[in-house]
Design a protein around this motif. Structure first.
Motif, PDB file in Angstrom:
ATOM      1  N   LYS A   1     -11.589   4.656   1.089  1.00 48.03           N
ATOM      2  CA  LYS A   1     -11.615   2.972  -0.122  1.00 48.03           C
ATOM      3  C   LYS A   1     -12.537   2.781   0.901  1.00 48.03           C
ATOM      4  O   LYS A   1     -12.985   2.741   2.030  1.00 48.03           O
ATOM      5  CB  LYS A   1     -10.453   1.891   0.291  1.00 48.03           C
ATOM      6  CG  LYS A   1      -8.932   2.321   0.548  1.00 48.03           C
ATOM      7  CD  LYS A   1      -7.974   1.252   0.319  1.00 48.03           C
ATOM      8  CE  LYS A   1      -6.235   1.891   0.290  1.00 48.03           C
ATOM      9  NZ  LYS A   1      -5.464   0.980   0.631  1.00 48.03           N
TER      10      LYS A   1
ATOM     11  N   TYR B   1      -8.781  -3.600  -7.769  1.00 43.38           N
ATOM     12  CA  TYR B   1      -9.875  -2.155  -8.484  1.00 43.38           C
ATOM     13  C   TYR B   1     -10.025  -2.786  -9.373  1.00 43.38           C
ATOM     14  O   TYR B   1      -8.678  -2.916 -10.325  1.00 43.38           O
ATOM     15  CB  TYR B   1      -9.112  -0.757  -7.790  1.00 43.38           C
ATOM     16  CG  TYR B   1      -9.004  -1.166  -6.569  1.00 43.38           C
ATOM     17  CD1 TYR B   1     -10.066  -1.014  -5.182  1.00 43.38           C
ATOM     18  CD2 TYR B   1      -7.456  -1.118  -5.779  1.00 43.38           C
ATOM     19  CE1 TYR B   1      -9.300   0.152  -4.334  1.00 43.38           C
ATOM     20  CE2 TYR B   1      -7.233  -0.690  -4.424  1.00 43.38           C
ATOM     21  CZ  TYR B   1      -7.926  -0.578  -3.671  1.00 43.38           C
ATOM     22  OH  TYR B   1      -8.176  -0.404  -2.093  1.00 43.38           O
TER      23      TYR B   1
ATOM     24  N   LYS C   1      -6.877  11.674  -0.854  1.00 40.95           N
ATOM     25  CA  LYS C   1      -7.492  10.854  -0.611  1.00 40.95           C
ATOM     26  C   LYS C   1      -9.208  10.937   0.553  1.00 40.95           C
ATOM     27  O   LYS C   1      -8.640  12.010   1.130  1.00 40.95           O
ATOM     28  CB  LYS C   1      -6.883   9.625   0.843  1.00 40.95           C
ATOM     29  CG  LYS C   1      -5.300   9.534   0.158  1.00 40.95           C
ATOM     30  CD  LYS C   1      -5.073   9.134  -1.289  1.00 40.95           C
ATOM     31  CE  LYS C   1      -5.981   7.590  -1.391  1.00 40.95           C
ATOM     32  NZ  LYS C   1      -5.532   7.372  -2.945  1.00 40.95           N
TER      33      LYS C   1
ATOM     34  N   VAL D   1     -11.459   2.602  -4.449  1.00 42.88           N
ATOM     35  CA  VAL D   1     -10.611   4.003  -3.941  1.00 42.88           C
ATOM     36  C   VAL D   1     -10.716   5.291  -4.449  1.00 42.88           C
ATOM     37  O   VAL D   1     -10.743   5.302  -5.321  1.00 42.88           O
ATOM     38  CB  VAL D   1      -9.524   3.594  -3.744  1.00 42.88           C
ATOM     39  CG1 VAL D   1      -8.691   3.668  -5.761  1.00 42.88           C
ATOM     40  CG2 VAL D   1      -8.580   4.266  -3.410  1.00 42.88           C
TER      41      VAL D   1
ATOM     42  N   ASN E   1     -11.186   4.753  -8.359  1.00 42.11           N
ATOM     43  CA  ASN E   1     -10.239   3.851  -8.900  1.00 42.11           C
ATOM     44  C   ASN E   1      -9.486   4.634 -10.295  1.00 42.11           C
ATOM     45  O   ASN E   1      -9.231   3.712 -11.070  1.00 42.11           O
ATOM     46  CB  ASN E   1     -11.232   3.071  -9.718  1.00 42.11           C
ATOM     47  CG  ASN E   1     -12.224   1.957  -8.878  1.00 42.11           C
ATOM     48  OD1 ASN E   1     -11.770   2.462  -6.982  1.00 42.11           O
ATOM     49  ND2 ASN E   1     -11.641   0.952  -8.918  1.00 42.11           N
TER      50      ASN E   1
ATOM     51  N   GLN F   1     -15.256  -2.498  -5.212  1.00 42.13           N
ATOM     52  CA  GLN F   1     -14.337  -2.190  -4.714  1.00 42.13           C
ATOM     53  C   GLN F   1     -13.284  -0.771  -5.380  1.00 42.13           C
ATOM     54  O   GLN F   1     -12.850  -0.976  -6.190  1.00 42.13           O
ATOM     55  CB  GLN F   1     -12.984  -3.635  -4.170  1.00 42.13           C
ATOM     56  CG  GLN F   1     -12.049  -3.018  -3.153  1.00 42.13           C
ATOM     57  CD  GLN F   1     -10.658  -3.945  -2.974  1.00 42.13           C
ATOM     58  OE1 GLN F   1     -11.448  -4.805  -1.738  1.00 42.13           O
ATOM     59  NE2 GLN F   1      -9.486  -4.236  -4.028  1.00 42.13           N
TER      60      GLN F   1
ATOM     61  N   SER G   1       0.800  -1.484   0.176  1.00 34.32           N
ATOM     62  CA  SER G   1      -0.047   0.029  -0.073  1.00 34.32           C
ATOM     63  C   SER G   1       0.783   1.199   0.039  1.00 34.32           C
ATOM     64  O   SER G   1       0.744   2.200  -1.139  1.00 34.32           O
ATOM     65  CB  SER G   1      -1.287  -0.350   1.179  1.00 34.32           C
ATOM     66  OG  SER G   1      -2.129   0.909   0.853  1.00 34.32           O
TER      67      SER G   1
END
Length: 265
Positions: free
Chosen positions: A215, A153, A212, A192, A252, A190, A133
């Motif tokens: 998630k 993803y 950010k 982000v 994503n 999924q 990560s």
């Protein structure tokens, strides 16, 4: 100088046990690359955590605020093969930062390395997940397709983003924007979730920065409301200008809507 090279490298190895030496070692990497590299490689097997960290940190190709080095990243990555399964986060964080530096130059090398490390099972799963990560954070922000797929993803998620709204579209410096939007999934996804702000600069130029949000694992037909507050403070590291800004939702690695707002400095 060459006459005192061995003494100097040995002493840097001792000094680093008490305080940082990654800036100093870079002068030796540039002047005596092979001799310094051999010494640093021996530190990867040291009993001292600071020496092991220096073996990674000193060879980082883009170490912040440090002197640049002219060193082959493919060779520089080899000491990390002895360090990624280290038991100390102090070391594995440096390894991940080192890979993150390389990702800005050669993403494929980083992904291939992480695949190889993960397959080895030398590091415990939780710490390996951390290394992956932290190593790929820049590539994720850039929306790098192969990276997102490596992390599981979907590069083209089947989602609908709607009702993107900024509560206060005109603010003064020192204030914050409040924005929100809805996400609806057509199937299990999924995600982000990031947002990108485009800043006006002098001479009609622009700059962008990715931030950010979170998630998120979404189930089919699920709908969620995302809310976020972003402050625009006076900073010495980034000058803000009056004018039109742009907020873009990135999920994503793909854009899912944008909206403009204005700041008065």
């Amino acid at each position: 100088n060459e006459e005192n090279l061995e003494l100097s490298l040995n002493m840097l190895g001792e000094f680093t046990k008490m305080f940082s030496a990654e800036f100093a070692i870079r002068y030796f990497i540039n002047m005596f690359p092979e001799e310094t590299y051999i010494k640093m490689f021996t530190w990867t097997k040291s009993d001292n955590v600071h020496q092991r960290r220096l073996a990674s940190e000193g060879l980082r190709p883009k170490l912040p605020w440090a002197k640049g080095i002219d060193f082959d990243i493919n060779k520089g990555i080899l000491p990390l093969d002895n360090l990624y399964f280290d038991s100390e986060r102090y070391v594995t964080r440096s390894v991940a930062n080192h890979l993150n530096d390389i990702s800005k130059i050669n993403p494929s090398l980083v992904l291939d390395t992480l695949r190889r490390w993960k397959k080895s099972h030398k590091q415990n799963e939780k710490e390996m997940d951390y290394i992956i990560s932290h190593s790929l954070r820049t590539l994720v922000k850039k929306g790098h397709k192969e990276t997102l797929e490596f992390l599981g993803y979907n590069y083209t998620p089947e989602i609908i983003v709607s009702n993107l709204n900024i509560k206060n579209e005109k603010i003064n410096i020192g204030e914050s924007i409040l924005f929100s939007f809805n996400i609806e999934a057509k199937k299990d996804e999924q995600l982000v979730i990031d947002y990108v702000i485009t800043y006006p600069m002098s001479n009609n130029k622009k700059s962008t920065k990715v931030f950010k949000i979170k998630k998120l694992l979404m189930n089919e037909t699920t709908k969620v409301l995302i809310k976020k507050k972003h402050p625009f403070r006076v900073m010495t590291t980034k000058k803000l200008y009056s004018g039109e800004y742009n907020l873009e939702i990135q999920i994503n690695g793909k854009e899912f809507g944008s909206i403009k707002f204005f700041i008065t400095v």
